[in-house]
Design a protein around this motif. Sequence first.
Motif, mmCIF file in Angstrom:
data_model
loop_
_atom_site.group_PDB
_atom_site.id
_atom_site.type_symbol
_atom_site.label_atom_id
_atom_site.label_comp_id
_atom_site.label_asym_id
_atom_site.label_seq_id
_atom_site.Cartn_x
_atom_site.Cartn_y
_atom_site.Cartn_z
ATOM 1 N N UNK A 62 0.858 -1.186 0.000
ATOM 2 C CA UNK A 62 0.000 0.000 0.000
ATOM 3 C C UNK A 62 0.893 1.234 0.000
ATOM 4 N N UNK A 63 0.311 2.389 -0.296
ATOM 5 C CA UNK A 63 1.055 3.637 -0.249
ATOM 6 C C UNK A 63 1.629 4.039 -1.593
ATOM 7 N N UNK A 64 2.538 5.015 -1.565
ATOM 8 C CA UNK A 64 3.075 5.637 -2.773
ATOM 9 C C UNK A 64 3.766 4.639 -3.702
ATOM 10 N N UNK A 65 4.351 3.592 -3.137
ATOM 11 C CA UNK A 65 5.179 2.678 -3.930
ATOM 12 C C UNK A 65 4.533 1.307 -4.105
ATOM 13 N N UNK A 66 3.222 1.234 -4.015
ATOM 14 C CA UNK A 66 2.535 -0.054 -4.046
ATOM 15 C C UNK A 66 2.792 -0.820 -5.343
ATOM 16 N N UNK A 67 2.822 -0.127 -6.485
ATOM 17 C CA UNK A 67 3.052 -0.813 -7.754
ATOM 18 C C UNK A 67 4.454 -1.414 -7.820
ATOM 19 N N UNK A 68 5.426 -0.736 -7.231
ATOM 20 C CA UNK A 68 6.769 -1.309 -7.184
ATOM 21 C C UNK A 68 6.791 -2.540 -6.287
ATOM 22 N N UNK A 69 6.021 -2.501 -5.212
ATOM 23 C CA UNK A 69 5.921 -3.671 -4.346
ATOM 24 C C UNK A 69 5.307 -4.863 -5.062
ATOM 25 N N UNK A 70 4.284 -4.603 -5.855
ATOM 26 C CA UNK A 70 3.646 -5.681 -6.620
ATOM 27 C C UNK A 70 4.648 -6.334 -7.561
ATOM 28 N N UNK A 71 5.459 -5.527 -8.234
ATOM 29 C CA UNK A 71 6.459 -6.089 -9.140
ATOM 30 C C UNK A 71 7.498 -6.917 -8.379
ATOM 31 N N UNK A 72 7.892 -6.471 -7.206
ATOM 32 C CA UNK A 72 8.834 -7.251 -6.403
ATOM 33 C C UNK A 72 8.243 -8.603 -6.025
ATOM 34 N N UNK A 88 14.493 -9.395 2.343
ATOM 35 C CA UNK A 88 14.784 -8.512 1.223
ATOM 36 C C UNK A 88 13.582 -7.627 0.959
ATOM 37 N N UNK A 89 13.804 -6.593 0.124
ATOM 38 C CA UNK A 89 12.718 -5.684 -0.201
ATOM 39 C C UNK A 89 13.176 -4.244 -0.148
ATOM 40 N N UNK A 90 12.225 -3.354 -0.358
ATOM 41 C CA UNK A 90 12.518 -1.934 -0.350
ATOM 42 C C UNK A 90 11.500 -1.167 -1.152
ATOM 43 N N UNK A 91 11.917 -0.121 -1.734
ATOM 44 C CA UNK A 91 11.214 0.888 -2.539
ATOM 45 C C UNK A 91 11.556 2.228 -1.917
ATOM 46 N N UNK A 92 11.278 2.426 -0.650
ATOM 47 C CA UNK A 92 11.764 3.596 0.067
ATOM 48 C C UNK A 92 13.113 3.260 0.689
ATOM 49 N N UNK A 140 11.002 -6.031 -10.324
ATOM 50 C CA UNK A 140 10.808 -7.470 -10.427
ATOM 51 C C UNK A 140 12.127 -8.178 -10.672
ATOM 52 N N UNK A 141 12.939 -7.616 -11.563
ATOM 53 C CA UNK A 141 14.225 -8.223 -11.872
ATOM 54 C C UNK A 141 15.129 -8.255 -10.639
#
Length: 420
Positions: free
Chosen positions: A39-49, A101-105, A313-314
């Motif tokens: 959720x939040x500003x980076x949700x689409x990046x999270x989905x790709x991860x 692992x993970x991130x975005x912010x 995703x990569x």
Amino acid sequence: MSSVIARLSRCLLPPLLFCWSNFAFAAEPIALGLNLPRTGQYAQEGLMQMRGALLAVEQINQAGGVLGRPLTLLERDSASNPERARRNVDELADEGARMLFGGASSAVAIAAGQRARERGLLYFGTLTYSNDTTGAAGHRYMFRESYNAWMAARVLSAQLQEQFADKRYYYVTADYTWGHSTEQSMRHFTDTASAETHGATLVSFPNASLRELRQALQKAKEAEPDVLVLVLFGEQMVKAMGIARQLGFEDVQVVVPNLTLSMVEQAGPAVMAGVMGAVPWAWNVPQQFGYERGEAFVSDFVGRYETYPSSSAASAYSIVFQWADAVSRTGSLDSEALIRALEGHSYQLLKDTQTWRAFDHQNLQTVYAVRIKPRAEVMADPLRQDYFEILGSLPGEQAAQTLEQWQQVRRAAGQPLSLQ
């Protein structure tokens, strides 16, 4: 080629038939913990991860797992909140995750990585571009798979300086660690250090209102720059680009230093056409340069999700494979053994050779400057996602900070001159 990748390569027969599909695991699964923004500003990046990680776990399991054990994926929503991300680390560790692992912010990745160290677990950063992640805030348990702000600015500035040397820049920057280090890096490499000549406005992160973004961009418009640098990411960048087009920056080169497929998709090709930026990877890189393993990943991803994979995703996909490879090479799940196996290790997976640099755990890799293609070219693609024209590239060794530069940063931050 590593044992994990070698076994997988025998399975990569179109359409990825399950050559180990009848393999029955009797052993206990090994859990991996993904700390991502759902959720939040980076949700689409999270989905790709999540998508990249799931594909990697499935393929490794099809190839026999790791140490004869299947992998399983646990996940928690960070919502791009550092304190929540720290709590997630505890929950994932308590549930048995052996790697995180993970991130975005970058603020999330730094906070989560520090907590992972306290729990004795490795943390791999996916989308965390702040120089601090492996710089001032770096430590032995943090490995960054993606590039950093310095590397992005260096490859991008090489293109900008050809066209916009001695031109006026203006920066609209997200007010947190990634935004600050990205603006600083861009100013350094584009010779725009003077804030008086090359103005800037900070905007709140993550909750800048549309009104705040509009005011910042109106201020930028009044400065009459030749280059507008939007040091924004995720939904914040998407909103800002829409406002910028409304305000009419037609004769201004718009630069978004860190681009992803998801961000361009959300904003739309008409809005993003002509924007310049940098990427550590794009789905057309393997195709353009002939990296067969990368092409197979793109094909598998498209077949599963009906979209091209983003660099998010990569990154997640590569992290799972690199951790699994280190476990296979050491025969151990022990964090200290895995650190030793990763430091200085070179490999080739989705593009050309990459290396986990020993002194800071930054992944050295080729980085790319890109421009978003015109809408007509994008729409001619079967998936209407052929966004990135590759303008140039730079080897990781040339793009990254040197040991001496890194130690200067550590010294200024009062940190040890080697990772602890």
